[in-house]
Design a protein around this motif. Structure first.
Motif, PDB file in Angstrom:
ATOM      1  N   GLY A   1       0.673  -1.439   0.160  1.00  0.00           N
ATOM      2  CA  GLY A   1       0.039   0.232   0.029  1.00  0.00           C
ATOM      3  C   GLY A   1       0.893   1.217  -0.196  1.00  0.00           C
ATOM      4  N   GLN A   2       1.997   1.256   0.862  1.00  0.00           N
ATOM      5  CA  GLN A   2       2.478   2.537   0.842  1.00  0.00           C
ATOM      6  C   GLN A   2       3.511   2.794  -0.322  1.00  0.00           C
ATOM      7  OE1 GLN A   2       5.095   1.289   4.298  1.00  0.00           O
ATOM      8  NE2 GLN A   2       3.705   2.527   5.612  1.00  0.00           N
ATOM      9  N   VAL A   3       3.975   1.738  -1.093  1.00  0.00           N
ATOM     10  CA  VAL A   3       4.852   2.193  -2.300  1.00  0.00           C
ATOM     11  C   VAL A   3       3.708   2.413  -3.405  1.00  0.00           C
ATOM     12  CG1 VAL A   3       6.924   0.977  -2.167  1.00  0.00           C
ATOM     13  CG2 VAL A   3       5.148  -0.345  -2.675  1.00  0.00           C
ATOM     14  N   ILE A   4       2.742   1.762  -3.364  1.00  0.00           N
ATOM     15  CA  ILE A   4       1.726   2.152  -4.602  1.00  0.00           C
ATOM     16  C   ILE A   4       0.970   3.515  -4.304  1.00  0.00           C
ATOM     17  CG2 ILE A   4      -0.423   1.384  -3.347  1.00  0.00           C
ATOM     18  CD1 ILE A   4      -1.134  -0.257  -5.871  1.00  0.00           C
ATOM     19  N   ASN A   5       0.970   4.060  -3.150  1.00  0.00           N
ATOM     20  CA  ASN A   5       0.554   5.452  -2.745  1.00  0.00           C
ATOM     21  C   ASN A   5       1.754   6.428  -3.142  1.00  0.00           C
ATOM     22  OD1 ASN A   5      -2.022   5.509  -2.116  1.00  0.00           O
ATOM     23  ND2 ASN A   5      -1.688   5.075   0.015  1.00  0.00           N
ATOM     24  N   ALA A   6       2.861   5.843  -2.803  1.00  0.00           N
ATOM     25  CA  ALA A   6       4.070   6.645  -3.377  1.00  0.00           C
ATOM     26  C   ALA A   6       4.301   7.134  -4.975  1.00  0.00           C
ATOM     27  CB  ALA A   6       5.345   6.053  -2.880  1.00  0.00           C
ATOM     28  N   LEU A   7       3.882   5.785  -5.707  1.00  0.00           N
ATOM     29  CA  LEU A   7       3.901   6.026  -7.219  1.00  0.00           C
ATOM     30  C   LEU A   7       2.704   6.950  -7.577  1.00  0.00           C
ATOM     31  CD1 LEU A   7       4.792   5.131  -9.874  1.00  0.00           C
ATOM     32  CD2 LEU A   7       3.255   2.978  -9.862  1.00  0.00           C
ATOM     33  N   LYS A   8       1.646   6.714  -6.750  1.00  0.00           N
ATOM     34  CA  LYS A   8       0.421   7.716  -7.356  1.00  0.00           C
ATOM     35  C   LYS A   8       0.814   9.145  -7.226  1.00  0.00           C
ATOM     36  CE  LYS A   8      -4.383   8.246  -6.270  1.00  0.00           C
ATOM     37  NZ  LYS A   8      -4.715   9.210  -5.213  1.00  0.00           N
ATOM     38  N   ASN A   9       1.536   9.388  -5.880  1.00  0.00           N
ATOM     39  CA  ASN A   9       1.562  10.763  -5.769  1.00  0.00           C
ATOM     40  C   ASN A   9       2.793  11.320  -6.478  1.00  0.00           C
ATOM     41  OD1 ASN A   9      -0.097  10.862  -3.436  1.00  0.00           O
ATOM     42  ND2 ASN A   9       1.207  10.626  -1.931  1.00  0.00           N
ATOM     43  N   THR A  10       3.866  10.400  -6.764  1.00  0.00           N
ATOM     44  CA  THR A  10       4.986  10.931  -7.683  1.00  0.00           C
ATOM     45  C   THR A  10       4.358  11.326  -8.763  1.00  0.00           C
ATOM     46  OG1 THR A  10       6.422   9.385  -6.597  1.00  0.00           O
ATOM     47  CG2 THR A  10       7.497  10.446  -8.398  1.00  0.00           C
ATOM     48  N   ALA A  11       3.675  10.231  -9.544  1.00  0.00           N
ATOM     49  CA  ALA A  11       2.939  10.586 -10.891  1.00  0.00           C
ATOM     50  C   ALA A  11       2.000  11.963 -10.849  1.00  0.00           C
ATOM     51  CB  ALA A  11       2.043   9.210 -11.550  1.00  0.00           C
ATOM     52  N   GLU A  12       1.141  11.740 -10.087  1.00  0.00           N
ATOM     53  CA  GLU A  12       0.356  13.075  -9.866  1.00  0.00           C
ATOM     54  C   GLU A  12       0.925  14.483  -9.859  1.00  0.00           C
ATOM     55  OE1 GLU A  12      -3.754  11.166  -8.358  1.00  0.00           O
ATOM     56  OE2 GLU A  12      -2.570  12.400  -7.022  1.00  0.00           O
ATOM     57  N   GLU A  13       2.266  14.410  -8.878  1.00  0.00           N
ATOM     58  CA  GLU A  13       2.754  15.652  -9.095  1.00  0.00           C
ATOM     59  C   GLU A  13       3.742  16.154  -9.907  1.00  0.00           C
ATOM     60  OE1 GLU A  13       5.200  15.447  -5.089  1.00  0.00           O
ATOM     61  OE2 GLU A  13       3.132  15.628  -4.120  1.00  0.00           O
ATOM     62  N   LYS A  14       4.231  14.972 -10.744  1.00  0.00           N
ATOM     63  CA  LYS A  14       4.899  15.451 -11.881  1.00  0.00           C
ATOM     64  C   LYS A  14       4.022  16.080 -12.883  1.00  0.00           C
ATOM     65  CE  LYS A  14       8.717  14.161 -12.868  1.00  0.00           C
ATOM     66  NZ  LYS A  14       9.877  14.935 -12.692  1.00  0.00           N
ATOM     67  N   VAL A  15       2.820  15.130 -13.205  1.00  0.00           N
ATOM     68  CA  VAL A  15       1.845  15.865 -14.233  1.00  0.00           C
ATOM     69  C   VAL A  15       1.544  17.205 -13.686  1.00  0.00           C
ATOM     70  CG1 VAL A  15      -0.322  15.875 -15.130  1.00  0.00           C
ATOM     71  CG2 VAL A  15       1.046  13.554 -14.825  1.00  0.00           C
ATOM     72  N   LYS A  16       1.287  17.664 -12.539  1.00  0.00           N
ATOM     73  CA  LYS A  16       0.843  18.744 -12.179  1.00  0.00           C
ATOM     74  C   LYS A  16       2.199  19.899 -12.402  1.00  0.00           C
ATOM     75  CE  LYS A  16      -0.929  21.266  -8.113  1.00  0.00           C
ATOM     76  NZ  LYS A  16      -0.231  21.475  -7.039  1.00  0.00           N
ATOM     77  N   ALA A  17       3.252  19.579 -11.938  1.00  0.00           N
ATOM     78  CA  ALA A  17       4.340  20.453 -12.155  1.00  0.00           C
ATOM     79  C   ALA A  17       4.651  20.789 -13.673  1.00  0.00           C
ATOM     80  CB  ALA A  17       5.619  19.699 -11.406  1.00  0.00           C
ATOM     81  N   THR A  18       4.793  19.544 -14.527  1.00  0.00           N
ATOM     82  CA  THR A  18       4.778  19.776 -15.885  1.00  0.00           C
ATOM     83  C   THR A  18       3.666  20.657 -16.429  1.00  0.00           C
ATOM     84  OG1 THR A  18       5.834  17.462 -15.544  1.00  0.00           O
ATOM     85  CG2 THR A  18       5.555  18.397 -18.011  1.00  0.00           C
TER      86      THR A  18
END
Ligand code: DAH
Length: 339
Positions: free
Chosen positions: A56-73
């Motif tokens: 659960g923890q790593v999957i959430n980390a992946l979700k946050n990373t991907a979402e933040e990357k999209v937002k920042a880009t």
């Protein structure tokens, strides 16, 4: 599987693009309906219980990373777009700028303020909702004084002490209560009277009040000040002060300017006399000074009041006062000014 997710996290972290289509492909791959994340979430139920927490923890980390990357880009791309929009093509046609225009009442008001500012008058204002003292009593109009009938008053609800000011003379009182002489002030503002609306009068209009208090002020000072004003405002150099009555001044006069009889309009607006009334004036009654705690044995002065609409109608040859309040753009856009 956890290692696989961690690989994806690294991939998402390393991703970078300046291209919107590539960004969209990234978003779909990670966050889309059939994307990596959804696959892992679907997998969750098959994970052995003792691994669920870490999974659960790593999957959430992946979700946050991907979402933040999209937002920042997205933000980076947008700000790049914007700067291109501003500085990009310097040869492109300019956007048309629609310039508004000031209301004629504001233009005339500002002109009046400028003219009096040149001879040392400041600007003061007071409330539109007034009490009896400032609108009437302090101005030498005690209760039951017949001159109160000169101005039909709007009262607020049933309290006869609260009313819509019928003239800007109320600001005189407020100013004198709060300032010591010498005083030179003009007070522009909106006033209200319970009057039938016609082409010549309205229940809401504007006045400018003038007040000058000092030692040894004379009626000649009043006349010179008004003459200076009419020269500047209308380019007319002849005025007369016709004896009249106001409770707050003694002696009182009506201000007439000599408009002339050159054209047919001059005949019509001056009723064939050549003279036009533009306001009232006089030497401030000693009672008014006393009411405001100014010693009438030491100080005296003059006051005047003029209608702004009336002045605007004369200057711009407007035949109907109602035009000022209808907000018809075809009327308003004719008044371009830099004042
Ligand atoms: N307050 C008067 C009115 O509304 C106008 C006026 C007359 C003002 C004489 C004055 C004055 O200050 O001295 O009709």
């Amino acid at each position: 599987m956890i290692d696989k997710i961690k690989d994806y996290i690294s991939e998402a972290e390393a991703f970078s693009t300046e291209n919107a289509a590539e960004l969209e492909a990234f978003r779909i791959k990670f966050l889309g309906k059939k994307g990596v994340l959804n696959d892992f979430f679907a997998e969750f139920k098959n994970v052995p219980n003792d691994q669920k927490k870490e999974f659960g923890q790593v999957i959430n980390a992946l979700k946050n990373t991907a979402e933040e990357k999209v937002k920042a880009t997205v933000e980076a791309l947008e700000s790049k777009e914007e700067s291109k929009g501003i500085f990009g093509d310097l040869t492109r046609a300019a956007e048309p700028v629609i310039i508004g225009s000031r209301h004629p009442i504001s233009i005339v008001k500002n002109q009046i303020i400028d003219i009096f500012a040149n001879i040392g008058f400041n600007v003061s204002e007071g409330p539109e909702i007034e009490d009896d003292w400032h609108n009437f009593t302090a101005l030498n109009l005690p209760e039951y004084h017949p001159a109160r009938d000169m101005q039909d008053t709007f009262f607020i609800q049933t309290n006869p002490d609260v009313l819509l000011r019928t003239h800007t003379s109320s600001v005189q009182v407020r100013y004198m209560e709060n300032h010591k002489p010498p005083i030179r002030t003009i007070s522009p503002g909106r006033v209200f009277r319970n009057e039938a609306i016609s082409s010549r009068s309205h229940c809401i209009f504007h006045q400018v009040e003038g007040l000058y208090i000092d030692k040894d002020v004379s009626f000649a000072d009043l006349k010179q000040t008004l003459l200076y004003f009419t020269k500047e405002m209308f380019g007319k150099s002849k005025i007369r002060l016709r004896p009249s009555y106001f409770p707050f001044t003694e002696p009182s006069a009506e201000i007439d300017i000599y408009w002339g009889l050159k054209t047919e309009t001059d005949y019509r607006i001056t009723k064939g006399t050549g003279w036009l009334e533009i306001g009232g004036c006089g030497m401030v009654d000693p009672n008014v000074l006393k009411n405001c705690d100014i010693n009438p044995d030491e100080y005296n002065g003059f006051a005047f009041g003029m209608g702004v609409e009336r002045i605007a109608m004369l200057l711009y040859q407007i035949g109907d006062i109602r035009m000022f309040y209808e907000n018809d753009v075809r009327f308003l856009e004719q008044f371009k000014s830099n004042i």
